[in-house]
Design an enzyme around this catalytic site. Structure first.
Site, short mmCIF file in Angstrom:
data_model
loop_
_atom_site.label_atom_id
_atom_site.label_comp_id
_atom_site.label_asym_id
_atom_site.label_seq_id
_atom_site.Cartn_x
_atom_site.Cartn_y
_atom_site.Cartn_z
N TRP A 25 2.55 2.93 -2.28
CA TRP A 25 2.35 3.88 -3.38
C TRP A 25 1.03 4.64 -3.22
CZ3 TRP A 25 4.32 2.32 -8.90
CH2 TRP A 25 5.71 2.16 -8.84
N GLY A 71 0.77 -1.23 0.00
CA GLY A 71 0.00 0.00 0.00
C GLY A 71 0.80 1.28 0.00
N LYS A 114 6.85 -0.82 -13.20
CA LYS A 114 8.12 -1.49 -12.93
C LYS A 114 8.43 -2.48 -14.04
CE LYS A 114 8.33 -4.31 -9.36
NZ LYS A 114 8.44 -4.63 -7.92
N ASP A 172 -4.66 -6.29 -5.92
CA ASP A 172 -3.54 -7.18 -5.65
C ASP A 172 -4.08 -8.55 -5.28
OD1 ASP A 172 -1.00 -8.36 -4.42
OD2 ASP A 172 -0.34 -6.33 -4.89
N ASP A 213 3.28 -1.60 -9.92
CA ASP A 213 4.48 -2.11 -9.26
C ASP A 213 4.44 -3.63 -9.25
OD1 ASP A 213 6.94 -1.52 -8.11
OD2 ASP A 213 6.17 -1.62 -6.08
N ASP A 250 -6.78 -11.22 -8.83
CA ASP A 250 -5.74 -11.31 -9.83
C ASP A 250 -6.02 -10.29 -10.93
OD1 ASP A 250 -3.88 -11.99 -11.77
OD2 ASP A 250 -4.35 -14.12 -11.78
#
Length: 223
Positions: free
Chosen positions: A76, A74, A173, A93, A133, A109
């Site tokens: 970000w 959490g 990322k 998530d 991320d 998912d």
């Protein structure tokens, strides 16, 4: 633990603790970003990666709606809440995430068929910024791990193109070497600028980099 007086802390060998876990614990204890996160109330040192990327690229300026892919734990979304307290935020998530005030969190998912629609519904409309991320669980085979993670990045980029308002941004990322040529080409078709960066908070030995795509060109079709 041993050490003190501001020096490096060392962890005494404990029964049942592997050498790798001992090294990880020592690194955590001596990591200035970990200490700073604790003192400033962030859930992880990763918060400073987003802060440093924003200081360089300014993608949080004026945002009103943000989607956080791979939100756990959490950090970000905490940064977005502090810097843009009026922004709407939705995150997703596979892992459970403790509630964050003002953030809609889905435990699901992202690759599930229903995930994109549920995220848009949770956000309440289009986004100004999509953050990712996400990284695939590693299996120890470098090429396989890279392919699995890049598949997530490509899915996140395709999702961003669907939900972003014109002028919006996408931050994700990637791994060493950055996004592959096909993904960079696709991002350049959809965004005014596409850059790669490794923020100072990203450990030097880490293979992670970030791709920052700004100035979304596409006009979203009417609902």
């Amino acid at each position: 633990m041993t050490g003190g007086g501001g020096g490096r802390q060392r962890v005494r060998t404990a029964r049942g603790r592997t050498v790798a876990s001992q090294r990880w614990l020592e690194r955590q204890l001596n990591d200035p970003y970990v200490r700073r996160a604790r003192s400033e109330g962030y859930r992880s040192r990763a918060a400073y990666k987003l802060i440093e990327l924003d200081e360089r690229f300014g993608f949080l300026k004026g945002v009103g709606a943000v989607i956080d892919l791979g939100i756990a734990p959490g950090g970000w979304s905490q940064v977005v809440r502090r810097l843009r307290p009026k922004a709407r935020i939705a995150g997703i998530d596979l892992l459970p995430v403790d509630p964050i005030d003002g953030v809609a969190i889905l435990q699901l998912d992202f690759m599930a068929d229903e995930a994109p629609a549920l995220l848009s519904q949770a956000l309440g409309g289009a986004a100004d910024l999509v953050l990712s991320d996400m990284a695939a669980n590693t299996v120890g085979h470098q090429q396989t791990d890279h392919l699995r993670t890049m598949a997530l990045v490509e899915a996140a980029a395709a999702f961003a193109v669907e939900v972003l308002e014109p002028g919006g941004a996408f931050v994700a990322k990637v791994l060493a070497g950055g996004a592959d040529n096909a993904l960079v080409a696709e991002l350049k078709r959809n965004f005014t600028t596409v850059k790669h960066a490794k923020p100072p908070a990203s450990r030097k030995e880490s293979s992670e980099w970030y791709v920052v795509a700004q100035g979304f060109k596409g006009a979203r079709p009417p609902a």
